[in-house]
Design a protein around this motif. Structure first.
Motif, PDB file in Angstrom:
ATOM      1  N   ASP A 107       0.850  -1.189   0.000  1.00 26.88           N
ATOM      2  CA  ASP A 107       0.000   0.000   0.000  1.00 26.88           C
ATOM      3  C   ASP A 107       0.883   1.236   0.000  1.00 26.88           C
ATOM      4  N   ASN A 108       0.343   2.328  -0.540  1.00 31.31           N
ATOM      5  CA  ASN A 108       1.097   3.578  -0.548  1.00 31.31           C
ATOM      6  C   ASN A 108       0.691   4.505   0.605  1.00 31.31           C
ATOM      7  N   GLU A 109      -0.159   4.012   1.489  1.00 24.83           N
ATOM      8  CA  GLU A 109      -0.603   4.766   2.669  1.00 24.83           C
ATOM      9  C   GLU A 109       0.199   4.291   3.882  1.00 24.83           C
ATOM     10  N   PRO A 110       1.029   5.162   4.486  1.00 21.48           N
ATOM     11  CA  PRO A 110       1.871   4.735   5.607  1.00 21.48           C
ATOM     12  C   PRO A 110       1.103   4.145   6.782  1.00 21.48           C
ATOM     13  N   VAL A 111      -0.105   4.650   7.056  1.00 25.46           N
ATOM     14  CA  VAL A 111      -0.896   4.088   8.155  1.00 25.46           C
ATOM     15  C   VAL A 111      -1.203   2.613   7.896  1.00 25.46           C
ATOM     16  N   ALA A 112      -1.570   2.297   6.658  1.00 24.03           N
ATOM     17  CA  ALA A 112      -1.882   0.914   6.307  1.00 24.03           C
ATOM     18  C   ALA A 112      -0.677   0.015   6.524  1.00 24.03           C
ATOM     19  N   VAL A 113       0.494   0.482   6.096  1.00 28.45           N
ATOM     20  CA  VAL A 113       1.704  -0.335   6.231  1.00 28.45           C
ATOM     21  C   VAL A 113       2.118  -0.463   7.691  1.00 28.45           C
ATOM     22  N   THR A 114       2.020   0.630   8.455  1.00 30.10           N
ATOM     23  CA  THR A 114       2.371   0.590   9.873  1.00 30.10           C
ATOM     24  C   THR A 114       1.497  -0.401  10.630  1.00 30.10           C
ATOM     25  N   HIS A 115       0.196  -0.342  10.390  1.00 35.72           N
ATOM     26  CA  HIS A 115      -0.710  -1.270  11.069  1.00 35.72           C
ATOM     27  C   HIS A 115      -0.489  -2.707  10.609  1.00 35.72           C
ATOM     28  N   SER A 116      -0.195  -2.880   9.328  1.00 37.91           N
ATOM     29  CA  SER A 116       0.085  -4.226   8.829  1.00 37.91           C
ATOM     30  C   SER A 116       1.339  -4.789   9.483  1.00 37.91           C
ATOM     31  N   ASP A 117       2.369  -3.958   9.619  1.00 39.72           N
ATOM     32  CA  ASP A 117       3.600  -4.419  10.279  1.00 39.72           C
ATOM     33  C   ASP A 117       3.314  -4.870  11.707  1.00 39.72           C
ATOM     34  N   LEU A 118       2.494  -4.105  12.418  1.00 45.93           N
ATOM     35  CA  LEU A 118       2.152  -4.471  13.796  1.00 45.93           C
ATOM     36  C   LEU A 118       1.386  -5.791  13.836  1.00 45.93           C
ATOM     37  N   LEU A 119       0.459  -5.944  12.904  1.00 47.00           N
ATOM     38  CA  LEU A 119      -0.361  -7.146  12.859  1.00 47.00           C
ATOM     39  C   LEU A 119       0.459  -8.382  12.504  1.00 47.00           C
ATOM     40  N   LEU A 120       1.454  -8.201  11.648  1.00 43.50           N
ATOM     41  CA  LEU A 120       2.169  -9.342  11.070  1.00 43.50           C
ATOM     42  C   LEU A 120       3.473  -9.692  11.774  1.00 43.50           C
ATOM     43  N   LYS A 121       3.823  -8.976  12.840  1.00 46.39           N
ATOM     44  CA  LYS A 121       5.146  -9.170  13.437  1.00 46.39           C
ATOM     45  C   LYS A 121       5.384 -10.590  13.936  1.00 46.39           C
ATOM     46  N   ASP A 122       4.313 -11.322  14.251  1.00 48.81           N
ATOM     47  CA  ASP A 122       4.460 -12.704  14.705  1.00 48.81           C
ATOM     48  C   ASP A 122       3.848 -13.690  13.708  1.00 48.81           C
ATOM     49  N   THR A 123       3.758 -13.266  12.437  1.00 50.48           N
ATOM     50  CA  THR A 123       3.135 -14.111  11.415  1.00 50.48           C
ATOM     51  C   THR A 123       4.147 -14.447  10.326  1.00 50.48           C
ATOM     52  N   PRO A 124       4.761 -15.621  10.383  1.00 51.50           N
ATOM     53  CA  PRO A 124       5.701 -16.010   9.327  1.00 51.50           C
ATOM     54  C   PRO A 124       4.998 -16.074   7.971  1.00 51.50           C
ATOM     55  N   GLY A 125       5.713 -15.689   6.927  1.00 51.82           N
ATOM     56  CA  GLY A 125       5.179 -15.821   5.579  1.00 51.82           C
ATOM     57  C   GLY A 125       4.293 -14.686   5.133  1.00 51.82           C
ATOM     58  N   ALA A 126       4.126 -13.657   5.959  1.00 51.91           N
ATOM     59  CA  ALA A 126       3.305 -12.504   5.586  1.00 51.91           C
ATOM     60  C   ALA A 126       4.071 -11.229   5.892  1.00 51.91           C
ATOM     61  N   GLU A 127       4.130 -10.337   4.926  1.00 55.81           N
ATOM     62  CA  GLU A 127       4.862  -9.088   5.081  1.00 55.81           C
ATOM     63  C   GLU A 127       4.087  -7.942   4.452  1.00 55.81           C
TER      64      GLU A 127
END
Length: 266
Positions: A107-127
């Motif tokens: 995504d080109n929206e930093p909020v979307a990427v920031t929240h995705s990073d938080l959500l995915l920090k313990d999820t292997p195979g998803a970035e």
């Protein structure tokens, strides 16, 4: 507004202008949005009350399409214009089918990427990565995805925020050319309807946002699938695409405002 900036919000975010990803998050009942996004959404719902249900029907289409692709054996998903994480995310559906499935959110929206990073920090195979649909190079270079194997390329409710001047058809063609046979393109897009009530007011609203929108005709939307083979039922209103039950379609599927389709690369 800068004094109200949450600690998790990157400094690059303009809090004073509403943004499509955050507006969509609000319409879906999320909390990753700011006051200006909520004010915009309230105005949007005043002139087009269908907007909230249209957003939810579009999200439901995404989930069904991901499930379909997983059933076809797809184990790699690239979600471009992924937006802000909400219930039933792509990786949850894909990894329920196969824990080894890989998902790249873009995504080109930093909020979307920031929240995705938080959500995915313990999820292997998803970035998640900050990227733009009209710049395929960095996305196609991601080491997470092996483009020599089939991929589900998701472009759901994103292309109607890209003007013709940015040549979106050419950009989609570049992505498709990089896909191996057996890959799928999953796409949804707002449909041009000159008789739609509130249309002009909605256009004026989005011109004030950081992501002005553009609706396209069914023929223009079909062009994004050039060289691909539609799976049944083809390009239809979002609730008509493989509904879980006939009741989910309703009497007026056109009230969803959005066309959707899935096509396979031969």
């Amino acid at each position: 507004m800068t004094g109200d900036r949450p600690s998790w919000a990157p400094e690059s975010i303009d809090l004073d202008r509403p943004n499509a990803a955050r507006i969509y998050d609000y319409l879906l009942g999320g909390a990753a949005n700011f006051e200006q996004d909520r004010v915009f959404a309230a105005k949007l719902l005043e002139v087009m009350p269908l907007a909230r249900s249209a957003a939810r029907l579009n999200r439901a289409f995404l989930r069904r399409a991901v499930r379909f692709c997983a059933e076809q054996g797809i184990r790699q998903f690239v979600d471009i214009g992924s937006g802000i994480p909400t219930a039933g995310n792509v990786h949850e559906i894909a990894q329920a089918a196969d824990p080894g499935a890989r998902v790249l959110y873009v995504d080109n929206e930093p909020v979307a990427v920031t929240h995705s990073d938080l959500l995915l920090k313990d999820t292997p195979g998803a970035e998640a990565m900050l990227g733009d649909l009209t710049d395929p190079g960095p996305v196609l270079a991601s080491p997470l995805i092996d483009y020599s194997r089939p991929v589900a390329l998701l472009m759901v409710a994103v292309l109607h925020f890209i003007p013709d001047s940015a040549e979106p058809h050419d950009a989609v063609a570049r992505y498709v050319s990089a896909l191996s046979p057996g890959s799928f393109l999953v796409l949804s897009h707002g449909v041009e309807n000159p008789s739609l009530e509130g249309r002009a007011e909605v256009d004026r609203l989005y011109q004030e946002s950081s992501t002005p929108g553009v609706r396209r005709t069914p023929d223009d939307i079909t062009r994004f699938f050039h060289g691909l083979e539609f799976v049944e039922p083809g390009l239809v209103w979002t609730p008509e695409w493989r509904p879980d039950s006939p009741e989910d379609v309703g009497e007026h599927p056109e009230a969803s405002l959005v066309f959707a389709g899935v096509a396979r690369k031969p």
